[in-house]
Design an enzyme around this catalytic site. Structure first.
Site, PDB file in Angstrom:
ATOM      1  N   GLU A   1     -18.677  43.568 -10.331  1.00 51.00           N
ATOM      2  CA  GLU A   1     -17.580  44.490 -10.049  1.00 51.00           C
ATOM      3  C   GLU A   1     -18.184  45.805  -9.563  1.00 51.00           C
ATOM      4  OE1 GLU A   1     -14.682  46.818  -9.328  1.00 51.00           O
ATOM      5  OE2 GLU A   1     -14.155  44.771  -9.909  1.00 51.00           O
TER       6      GLU A   1
ATOM      7  N   GLY B   1       2.113  46.655 -14.486  1.00 51.64           N
ATOM      8  CA  GLY B   1       2.872  46.389 -15.697  1.00 51.64           C
ATOM      9  C   GLY B   1       2.731  44.976 -16.191  1.00 51.64           C
ATOM     10  N   GLY B   2       2.027  44.121 -15.453  1.00 51.03           N
ATOM     11  CA  GLY B   2       1.752  42.783 -15.930  1.00 51.03           C
ATOM     12  C   GLY B   2       2.881  41.789 -15.783  1.00 51.03           C
TER      13      GLY B   2
ATOM     14  N   ARG C   1      11.387  44.540  -2.257  1.00 51.53           N
ATOM     15  CA  ARG C   1      10.709  45.826  -2.303  1.00 51.53           C
ATOM     16  C   ARG C   1      10.646  46.506  -0.935  1.00 51.53           C
ATOM     17  NH1 ARG C   1       5.754  45.150  -6.729  1.00 51.53           N
ATOM     18  NH2 ARG C   1       7.133  44.890  -8.516  1.00 51.53           N
TER      19      ARG C   1
ATOM     20  N   HIS D   1       0.742  46.925  -1.916  1.00 51.66           N
ATOM     21  CA  HIS D   1       0.189  45.575  -1.810  1.00 51.66           C
ATOM     22  C   HIS D   1       0.006  45.228  -0.338  1.00 51.66           C
ATOM     23  CE1 HIS D   1      -0.418  41.510  -3.682  1.00 51.66           C
ATOM     24  NE2 HIS D   1      -0.172  41.124  -2.449  1.00 51.66           N
TER      25      HIS D   1
END
Length: 653
Positions: free
Chosen positions: A195, A208-209, A484, A591
């Protein structure tokens, strides 16, 4: 300078873009913001004669990401002995690493020259600034402490990647990368995960998962309404776009007919309906095969995550842009919970994880991706050979303005005028490396804006079931349960490109917002509040009569439970129980739908339509799944489903 590794334990997070939650860290907050011993009692010269500091406990605050961060610092005459975090409005999950690691590093090194935590820079800096204030109060020299070098040998330097050979190399430590690494290891492969940032998690950590999946057990108490039925009928009425789409639509039509004939009143949902709705929401630009592979594996992946320590609530709702009641959540509404569980299990399974380690280029031998050249945490170039495969999981390019502008074909302006709420590591590295070895890129022009990027700094939740969106004129302007891209476009047309999400105390309680959290957010200006709608409107600065009429109309629509003039079909509770709340929002880049083309086995495809041997990819670095618009709540299961698949396939190669 020493890099501080973030240990992701016990972290919580609200939906990305919804702001902080006002919770305090697990330390005792000082009773006031005044120092218990004032600097005026002793000058710096006097303390120098007595020792480095005037012993005592001092308090201060500094501006963080979401508001002031309060802390207290205890000194003896020679050193800093304790740092306690007090009140703050930072987003837990994102900020926890800073709250855990920065104070510990300051105390260990007696220095203010420690590095900030990637992804929590503002919180880190607030801690450093507030501690510096306390140092000054105690008669110390804050500037001298900033200049104290922090030597190597700390926790982050214990794991420095050297030239290695391994079965599977995973590039990227977000949800896709960690799920791929864990999956590969559980399938018998030796695994190295790298990473480039100082902490794991990527966008999964920051979000927020929300996890979309058909789940009959958890959806059994959700009623199928007339409004929701109209949504199904509308999507099924769309003309056939391709042979694959026609086949999928026919399957859903059969399921829908059987559902209606059964007399069932429970919410209609199937993996095929989830797929068809996702294809429709992406304007039929998504790859039907990939979408079907995704939606048919979501529930199995959710259960796999449960087996590996991720907890889920029983409540299923509709996160913003999700379009259907299939969004699952962790108890803390936190993607950080998922990352913590994956990291723990990956480490226990034998995955070797290296932070601050950046992949620079892929190695190709005899037409096969065989490893990568990387820069390790010491700044040295190293090579990792991967016998079975390389999995690319570096995320998208939302944080790369140049790439956004280069590929954008959707928005009038996608440049520096728009911020991003993504990880700073989302710079498109994996896409560039993949393209360099012949990978085909698909869907690169489609970039999603998240309408819920907090302006005021706070938020209640990202769910639309019981909330309304209003503009600065106090009026609704869009169906809140829309896609969205539709929401973002509608917001950009409003005054100052800004809107408010209005809800009540009932909704705050439903989303786990305690009175203490709400009081903090209101007191620090993170949300507007009022005991009445008129008072709320006054504090928001919008016309009271307009907002009162808007809320009245909204409540009538909830009770009618039918599509409204904007086409909204998702309704749950009225807005009637004070106090009332309204944080403000404006869109941000969220995104990127385009990336490396893959097949249903997560294998990367080249420009000739052939599989590139030894090369796999998962998550936002890939393209072709979401079409022109990603359904809210589809990103996490997409990343984790294909990450799991990539790990399995690479390990078995």
């Amino acid at each position: 300078m020493k890099k501080i590794a973030a240990i992701l334990l016990g972290m919580t997070l609200v939906l990305g873009g919804c702001g902080g939650n006002g919770q305090t860290a697990a330390t005792t907050a000082p009773e006031s913001t005044e120092s218990t011993t004032t600097a005026a009692e002793t000058t710096a010269e006097e303390t120098s004669a007595q020792g480095v500091y005037k012993a005592g406990t001092y308090t201060a605050s500094a501006q963080g990401n979401n508001g002031p961060v309060e802390l207290s610092v205890t000194f003896d005459e020679e050193k800093i002995t304790e740092i306690s975090i007090g009140k703050h409005g930072e987003t837990t999950g994102i900020s926890d690493a800073a709250f855990e690691k920065i104070p510990a590093a300051i105390i260990e090194n007696q220095s203010l020259g420690v590095d900030t935590i990637s992804g929590a820079t503002y919180t880190s800096q607030a801690i450093l600034d507030a501690v510096a204030d306390c140092v000054t109060q105690a008669g110390g020299d804050a500037e001298a402490l900033r200049a104290v070098a922090v030597e190597g040998g700390g926790e982050a330097e214990k794991a420095v990647l050297a030239d290695s050979e391994v079965d599977v190399l995973v590039i990227g430590g977000g949800g896709a990368g960690l799920s791929a690494a864990l999956s590969a290891s559980q399938n018998g492969a030796s695994v190295i995960l790298v990473e480039k940032l100082s902490a794991l998690g990527g966008n999964t950590f920051r979000c927020g998962g929300a996890f979309n999946t058909c789940d009959p057990e958890r959806q059994k108490d959700i009623p199928m309404t007339e409004a929701l039925s109209s949504t199904v009928e509308k999507v099924l009425a769309h003309e056939d776009v391709s042979e694959e789409h026609a086949k999928l639509k026919a399957e859903v039509q059969k399921q829908w007919d059987e559902y209606k004939a059964s007399g069932n009143t429970m919410l209609f949902d199937t993996p095929e309906w989830h797929a068809l709705q996702s294809i429709d929401a992406g304007d039929y630009e998504g790859n039907v095969e990939l979408v079907r592979a995704f939606t048919s594996n979501t529930l199995d992946t959710l259960n796999w995550l449960s087996d590996n320590g991720v907890q889920w609530t029983d409540q299923v709702s509709t996160v913003v842009g999700a379009l259907w009641n299939r969004s699952h959540q962790t108890p803390n509404n936190s993607g950080a919970d998922i990352i913590a569980a994956l990291e723990t299990n990956a480490t226990e399974s034998g995955v070797d994880i290296y932070l601050d380690t950046k992949a620079e280029e892929l190695l190709v031998e005899d037409g096969r991706v065989a490893g990568a050249v990387l820069t390790n945490s010491a700044g040295d170039k190293v090579t990792v050979k991967a016998k079975k495969g390389v999995i690319m999981a570096t995320g998208g390019f939302s944080a790369n303005v140049e790439m956004r502008v280069k590929y954008n074909k959707q928005w009038e302006d996608i440049g520096e005028s728009l911020t991003t709420n993504n990880t700073p590591g989302a710079t498109g590295d994996g896409i560039v490396m993949g393209e360099a070895v012949g990978a085909n890129l698909v869907g690169m022009g489609w970039i999603q804006l998240m309408p819920l990027n907090s302006v005021s700094g706070g938020g209640i939740s990202g769910y639309v079931n019981s909330s309304l969106y209003c503009n600065k004129e106090g009026k609704r302007f869009v169906a809140e349960d829309q896609r969205r891209d539709v929401l973002a476009e509608a917001v950009l047309a409003q005054t100052d490109k800004l809107f408010y999400i209005v809800c009540d105390q009932k909704e705050a309680e439903l989303r786990g917002r305690t009175p203490e959290v709400m009081s903090y957010m209101v007191e620090n200006g993170l949300v507007y509040s009022g005991d009445t709608i008129a008072e709320l409107a006054e504090n928001m600065g919008v016309p009271a009569d307009a907002l009162e009429e808007t809320v009245k109309e909204f409540n009538e629509l909830v009770k009618a439970d039918k599509p409204d003039q904007f086409g909204r079909t998702t309704w749950e509770n009225t807005i009637e129980v004070g106090p009332f709340y309204a944080p403000s929002f404006s869109p941000a880049v969220h995104h990127t739908m385009g990336g490396l083309e893959i097949n249903s086995n997560a294998e990367v495809i080249n420009t000739d339509g052939q599989v590139i041997p030894g090369f796999y990819a998962a998550g936002e670095v890939t393209g072709g799944i979401h079409g022109t618009n990603r359904v809210g709540g589809n990103a996490v299961p997409d990343a984790l489903c294909f990450g799991k698949v990539a790990g399995e396939k690479a390990a078995g190669n």
